[in-house]
Scaffold this active site. Structure first.
Site, short mmCIF file in Angstrom:
data_model
loop_
_atom_site.label_atom_id
_atom_site.label_comp_id
_atom_site.label_asym_id
_atom_site.label_seq_id
_atom_site.Cartn_x
_atom_site.Cartn_y
_atom_site.Cartn_z
N LYS A 1 -10.52 -1.72 10.44
CA LYS A 1 -10.54 -2.94 9.62
C LYS A 1 -11.06 -4.13 10.43
CE LYS A 1 -7.79 -0.95 6.37
NZ LYS A 1 -8.17 -0.66 4.99
N CYS B 1 -4.67 2.23 -3.78
CA CYS B 1 -3.45 2.76 -3.14
C CYS B 1 -2.31 1.75 -3.25
CB CYS B 1 -3.71 3.12 -1.68
SG CYS B 1 -4.78 4.54 -1.47
N ASP C 1 3.10 -4.48 8.12
CA ASP C 1 1.83 -3.78 8.00
C ASP C 1 0.72 -4.83 8.09
OD1 ASP C 1 -0.52 -2.61 7.12
OD2 ASP C 1 0.33 -1.75 5.31
N GLN D 1 -4.45 -5.38 6.73
CA GLN D 1 -5.35 -6.30 6.02
C GLN D 1 -5.39 -7.68 6.66
OE1 GLN D 1 -7.47 -5.50 3.62
NE2 GLN D 1 -6.77 -3.38 3.71
N HIS E 1 0.86 -1.18 0.00
CA HIS E 1 0.00 0.00 0.00
C HIS E 1 0.90 1.23 0.00
CE1 HIS E 1 -2.83 2.99 1.70
NE2 HIS E 1 -3.81 2.17 1.38
#
Length: 404
Positions: A224, A362, A198, A201, A121
């Site tokens: 999320k 993104c 990261d 997700q 991202h």
């Protein structure tokens, strides 16, 4: 097995209509929906506990502080951090990444190398580019293949004694690929490099164990995970968080201030300047409680069923191509119809009450790799159903007929 119909009743928005049609919400990779339990917790805070934290001797302040710190402990337990002070509240994943990047600006020097993956991202690309411009460090990229997987042999070749930091997402937001982060972390540590993952997700689908992973930094967002927007967390190993300088200056993050010199507070407050998103921090814990009550094993099994079902149904449409075909992926499908712009398909689906994301998500370098302007992305959560997928498939067929 999940009782999906009972779960859906927890989410008020799932009963509304869009453009006269029942809402089909397949934009979960952008943000999940919020259950009534979390909504109630937000209302309860502002109705009964609204006060600034860590600063007051009065009852409301003490009660709000207790709720906020209890939430930090819930997050610590969920991610299996060793200490609660290794959990830093942030405004979201992007904030956490920038906090670490800013800290490394005082550590890196010209000639140092940092490694990012091709599946990132923009939030896990741009801060590191800015860091390189500031420090003279060099940015290296782990390439991807046609299946949307990272090429680990190339990663091995990139690593060297000059590598100081490696960062990658746990799961690709654009393709759903689950990256081999255990391997990435182990190989980086072998050359003395730190690793930031990261997890934005990943956290809606799996339950990361930061100690088992031996990861140095892990970042995530509440929104999320059925929580509110504007709050997230940075996990950092205690030794690293003590080493990095504060990201922002202000109240709360100080030990003592004079006009001659300021000393900083201990962890976690060193990185939490100013009045935080108190309600958000508290109900982040509520959202984690909710998702754990559903059960991450059950979530993973059910979402995989949805992914397999949707993949089979969509591939039955002539001219439809799915991008990201790794065997290790989660419930994200990025696809296009041959000769039709993804935006046009998304607009027609919206008229049918079906919410999908269109564009580069993104993650423009991924789209550049495939030489496409973007994709249609349908991302599924544990409250979605196969009948909703059927509606999506029929909507895509209708869009194809109208636009061909």
């Amino acid at each position: 097995m999940l009782d999906v119909e009972a779960i859906r009743k927890d989410f008020p928005i799932l009963s509304r209509e869009v453009n006269g049609k029942p809402l089909v919400y397949f934009d979960n990779a952008a943000t999940s929906q919020t259950p009534q339990q979390v909504i109630h917790a937000i209302v309860d805070y502002y109705s009964n506990f609204n006060a600034n934290i860590h600063r007051g001797v009065h009852t409301l302040s003490q009660e709000a502080t207790d709720l906020y710190e209890q939430s930090r402990q819930k997050i610590q337990a969920h991610f299996n951090a060793k200490f609660s002070h290794e959990i830093i509240f942030t405004s979201g994943t992007t904030h956490g990444i920038n906090l670490v990047a800013n800290g490394f600006s005082s550590i890196l020097k010209t000639g140092d190398e940092i490694i990012v993956s091709a599946l990132e991202h923009h939030s896990n690309i741009v801060p590191w580019q800015m860091l390189c411009e500031h420090t003279g460090a060099n940015l290296k990229v782990i390439p991807m293949n046609d299946q949307g997987e990272l090429v680990m042999s190339e990663y091995d070749n990139l690593l060297s004694e000059n590598t100081k930091l490696v960062f990658t997402n746990h799961i690709s937001n654009a393709l759903g690929t689950i990256n081999p982060i255990e391997y990435i972390i182990k190989k980086a540590h072998a050359v003395g490099a730190a690793v930031l993952i990261d997890g934005a997700q990943a956290c809606p689908h799996i339950k990361p164990d930061v100690q088992a992973l031996d990861v140095d930094f892990y970042v995530a967002s509440a929104h999320k995970m059925c929580g509110p927007t504007g709050v997230g967390m940075l996990y950092g190993k205690e030794a690293w968080l003590n080493k990095l300088p504060p990201y922002q200056g202000g109240g709360e993050m100080i030990a003592e201030v004079t006009f001659e010199k300021t000393t900083y507070a201990d962890l976690p407050h060193k990185f939490e300047a100013g009045t935080p998103n108190i309600a958000g921090g508290i109900v982040f814990g509520t959202a984690i409680d909710y998702m754990n009550s559903i059960g991450f094993d059950a979530v993973a099994q059910y979402e995989n069923e949805l992914l397999e079902y949707a993949t089979e149904k969509l591939l039955s449409i002539d001219g439809l191509k799915i991008y990201g075909t790794s065997k290790h992926k989660t419930s994200v499908l990025s696809f296009n119809l041959e000769g039709i712009h993804p935006y046009d398909v998304g607009s027609i689906l919206d008229k049918l009450g079906i919410a999908v994301r269109t564009g580069h998500h993104c993650a423009q370098p991924i789209m550049d790799y495939y030489k496409i302007p973007g994709t249609i992305r349908a991302s599924f959560a544990f409250y979605n159903t196969k009948s909703e997928i059927d509606a999506l498939v029929e909507g895509v067929k209708k869009a194809k007929k109208m636009l061909s």
